[in-house]
Design an enzyme around this catalytic site. Sequence first.
Site, PDB file in Angstrom:
ATOM      1  N   HIS A   1       0.651  -1.290   0.078  1.00  7.97           N
ATOM      2  CA  HIS A   1       0.010   0.138   0.054  1.00  7.97           C
ATOM      3  C   HIS A   1       0.975   1.179   0.108  1.00  7.97           C
ATOM      4  O   HIS A   1       2.075   1.140   0.735  1.00  7.97           O
ATOM      5  CB  HIS A   1      -1.011  -0.155   1.205  1.00  7.97           C
ATOM      6  CG  HIS A   1      -2.100   1.219   1.140  1.00  7.97           C
ATOM      7  ND1 HIS A   1      -1.928   2.076   1.377  1.00  7.97           N
ATOM      8  CD2 HIS A   1      -3.357   0.858   0.660  1.00  7.97           C
ATOM      9  CE1 HIS A   1      -3.092   2.897   1.193  1.00  7.97           C
ATOM     10  NE2 HIS A   1      -4.038   1.858   0.597  1.00  7.97           N
TER      11      HIS A   1
ATOM     12  N   GLU B   1      -7.701  -5.394  -0.152  1.00  8.04           N
ATOM     13  CA  GLU B   1      -8.385  -6.199  -1.250  1.00  8.04           C
ATOM     14  C   GLU B   1      -8.307  -7.677  -1.162  1.00  8.04           C
ATOM     15  O   GLU B   1      -9.047  -8.337  -1.573  1.00  8.04           O
ATOM     16  CB  GLU B   1      -7.679  -5.614  -2.813  1.00  8.04           C
ATOM     17  CG  GLU B   1      -7.574  -4.322  -2.906  1.00  8.04           C
ATOM     18  CD  GLU B   1      -9.088  -3.695  -3.434  1.00  8.04           C
ATOM     19  OE1 GLU B   1      -9.950  -4.302  -3.056  1.00  8.04           O
ATOM     20  OE2 GLU B   1      -8.942  -2.859  -4.369  1.00  8.04           O
TER      21      GLU B   1
HETATM   22  N1  ACO Z   1       3.984  -7.538  -4.908  1.00  5.45           N
HETATM   23  C1  ACO Z   1       5.330  -7.677  -5.026  1.00  5.45           C
HETATM   24  N2  ACO Z   1       6.131  -6.289  -4.710  1.00  5.45           N
HETATM   25  C2  ACO Z   1       5.474  -5.415  -4.369  1.00  5.45           C
HETATM   26  C3  ACO Z   1       4.080  -5.484  -4.161  1.00  5.45           C
HETATM   27  C4  ACO Z   1       3.491  -6.456  -4.343  1.00  5.45           C
HETATM   28  N3  ACO Z   1       1.955  -6.383  -4.315  1.00  5.45           N
HETATM   29  N4  ACO Z   1       3.763  -4.235  -3.766  1.00  5.45           N
HETATM   30  C5  ACO Z   1       5.022  -3.281  -3.771  1.00  5.45           C
HETATM   31  N5  ACO Z   1       6.023  -4.238  -4.086  1.00  5.45           N
HETATM   32  C6  ACO Z   1       7.323  -3.937  -4.039  1.00  5.45           C
HETATM   33  C7  ACO Z   1       7.575  -2.949  -5.357  1.00  5.45           C
HETATM   34  O1  ACO Z   1       8.148  -3.662  -6.759  1.00  5.45           O
HETATM   35  C8  ACO Z   1       8.930  -2.307  -4.999  1.00  5.45           C
HETATM   36  O2  ACO Z   1      10.150  -3.108  -5.285  1.00  5.45           O
HETATM   37  P1  ACO Z   1      11.442  -2.284  -5.423  1.00  5.45           P
HETATM   38  O3  ACO Z   1      11.656  -1.348  -4.347  1.00  5.45           O
HETATM   39  O4  ACO Z   1      12.372  -3.635  -5.311  1.00  5.45           O
HETATM   40  O5  ACO Z   1      11.216  -1.517  -6.847  1.00  5.45           O
HETATM   41  C9  ACO Z   1       8.515  -1.889  -3.575  1.00  5.45           C
HETATM   42  O6  ACO Z   1       7.754  -3.105  -3.064  1.00  5.45           O
HETATM   43  C10 ACO Z   1       7.784  -0.393  -3.348  1.00  5.45           C
HETATM   44  O7  ACO Z   1       6.683  -0.627  -4.238  1.00  5.45           O
HETATM   45  P2  ACO Z   1       5.915   0.756  -4.717  1.00  5.45           P
HETATM   46  O8  ACO Z   1       5.665   0.710  -6.331  1.00  5.45           O
HETATM   47  O9  ACO Z   1       6.837   1.780  -4.388  1.00  5.45           O
HETATM   48  O10 ACO Z   1       4.786   0.870  -4.125  1.00  5.45           O
HETATM   49  P3  ACO Z   1       3.490   1.714  -4.355  1.00  5.45           P
HETATM   50  O11 ACO Z   1       3.223   2.898  -2.871  1.00  5.45           O
HETATM   51  O12 ACO Z   1       3.657   2.818  -5.517  1.00  5.45           O
HETATM   52  O13 ACO Z   1       2.367   0.897  -4.777  1.00  5.45           O
HETATM   53  C11 ACO Z   1       0.595  -0.678  -4.405  1.00  5.45           C
HETATM   54  C12 ACO Z   1       1.332   0.449  -4.034  1.00  5.45           C
HETATM   55  C13 ACO Z   1       0.456   0.036  -6.027  1.00  5.45           C
HETATM   56  C14 ACO Z   1      -0.704  -0.915  -3.630  1.00  5.45           C
HETATM   57  C15 ACO Z   1       1.522  -1.910  -4.658  1.00  5.45           C
HETATM   58  O14 ACO Z   1       1.682  -2.208  -3.418  1.00  5.45           O
HETATM   59  C16 ACO Z   1       0.869  -2.987  -5.422  1.00  5.45           C
HETATM   60  O15 ACO Z   1       1.015  -2.978  -6.812  1.00  5.45           O
HETATM   61  N6  ACO Z   1       0.039  -3.987  -4.966  1.00  5.45           N
HETATM   62  C17 ACO Z   1      -0.688  -4.892  -5.430  1.00  5.45           C
HETATM   63  C18 ACO Z   1      -1.836  -4.490  -6.206  1.00  5.45           C
HETATM   64  C19 ACO Z   1      -2.813  -4.127  -5.067  1.00  5.45           C
HETATM   65  O16 ACO Z   1      -3.045  -4.859  -4.081  1.00  5.45           O
HETATM   66  N7  ACO Z   1      -3.675  -3.218  -5.395  1.00  5.45           N
HETATM   67  C20 ACO Z   1      -4.729  -2.735  -4.417  1.00  5.45           C
HETATM   68  C21 ACO Z   1      -4.250  -1.331  -3.341  1.00  5.45           C
HETATM   69  S1  ACO Z   1      -5.595  -1.224  -2.011  1.00  5.45           S
HETATM   70  C22 ACO Z   1      -6.570   0.156  -2.639  1.00  5.45           C
HETATM   71  O17 ACO Z   1      -6.119   0.801  -3.459  1.00  5.45           O
HETATM   72  C23 ACO Z   1      -7.884  -0.188  -2.321  1.00  5.45           C
END
Ligand code: ACO
Length: 383
Positions: free
Chosen positions: A266, A320
């Site tokens: 998140h 989610e």
């Molecule tokens: N699975 C694997 N790796 C992940 C995940 C995940 N679910 N979430 C984040 N990471 C990793 C990223 O690849 C990144 O790795 P790096 O630093 O080696 O490049 C690191 O963790 C940080 O991630 P960011 O992209 O900076 O996090 P951001 O704040 O942009 O993303 C998000 C948040 C979009 C929710 C992300 O965690 C994600 O894509 N989750 C999966 C989709 C999801 O569950 N969506 C629902 C969100 S809840 C809502 O909006 C109601």
Amino acid sequence: MSSATATAYPMPKPEGLEGVVAASTALSHVFGEEGRLVYRGYDIHELAGKASFEEVAHLLWLGHLPDGRELDELHRKLGANRDLPDAVFAVLRALPADTAPMDALRTGISALGAAHRDLFDDTPDLEEAIALAARVPAILAAFFRLRQGLDPVPPRPDLNTAQSYLYQLFGTEPEPRHWQPLEVYLVLLADHGMNASTFTARVIASTASDLCSALTGAVGALKGPLHGGAPSKVLDMLNEIGSAENVEAWLTHALDTGQRLMGFGHRVYKAEDPRAEILRGMAERASDPAFYALSKTTEERALALLEERKPGRRLYTNVEFYSAAVLAAVGLPGDMFTPTFAVSRSVGWSAHVLEQVANNRLIRPQSEFVGPTDLHFAPIESR
Ligand code: ACO
């Protein structure tokens, strides 16, 4: 191409506006480090399972929990506002049956704004917010039936939002084992600080546009899997995994191939999402025990693998993940999960729109220009 670029922009430019404060709001706040969510001063644990969705809607729209008379009045208004104009039915009927329900909702709200200009072509106000929140589930239910070749079910004003949504979807008296968990889900998802879809709604409202335009844009933003589009993908993931012995291999392969695990991570929470904790308990009580067990095993292994692969990123279960189990237990198919999120969030969106217009200033940020500035036009023959 010229190497000259515009003067470096002097302000910080956080990617994805991370950490930027884009508005003041008294509606809700996500305390990311603590894993807390507060609606108008009430921790989500104070409301989930205790307050009805209508009480929460009143709280968000008007700033206080309703007394008995106010709640009756809100029920009456919601119940009186579920009819859709013929033009909206015609638009929904014209959509291909395989249209994604989120696309149908986005189209339906837009059509409603066009067909009901008497209601929605004004500066957004509370009456419009109620009128639209009442019609969002009606639009979805109508499309859900039309795509199956069934007639829409006329609304019943005596039902609350959760009951009425299920009644209009399935055409049968909603059972407490279905509408009660759905109601808790609706309470949990109603608002969530300055998330992407809420920001979208506020940007549109700030241009002095109308409420249906703001919510049409918000639905488009919510649809993406990085925001609200994840729960059906969680269901797909769990269905693909199928049984406990496949969990490790499936998750490892997904991470090895650079995929994100849906339902984890998140932007703001760096602790467990409090809604995930509540939904986990609901899933345990409401969903099929085998499905819950598979969800739990998958969650545990996913958390361990994420910690191993992404140390220090603090990736936890988000709302989610267990939404999938809860909404499946309520009887909804996967492609109705995100639209059902929108049923709830339409209250938060409209509350934000009202807050924005009450103290409006056009939201118009700057960009850092990184392109060239001194190119000269050449006629097409000489390019
Ligand atoms: N699975 C694997 N790796 C992940 C995940 C995940 N679910 N979430 C984040 N990471 C990793 C990223 O690849 C990144 O790795 P790096 O630093 O080696 O490049 C690191 O963790 C940080 O991630 P960011 O992209 O900076 O996090 P951001 O704040 O942009 O993303 C998000 C948040 C979009 C929710 C992300 O965690 C994600 O894509 N989750 C999966 C989709 C999801 O569950 N969506 C629902 C969100 S809840 C809502 O909006 C109601």
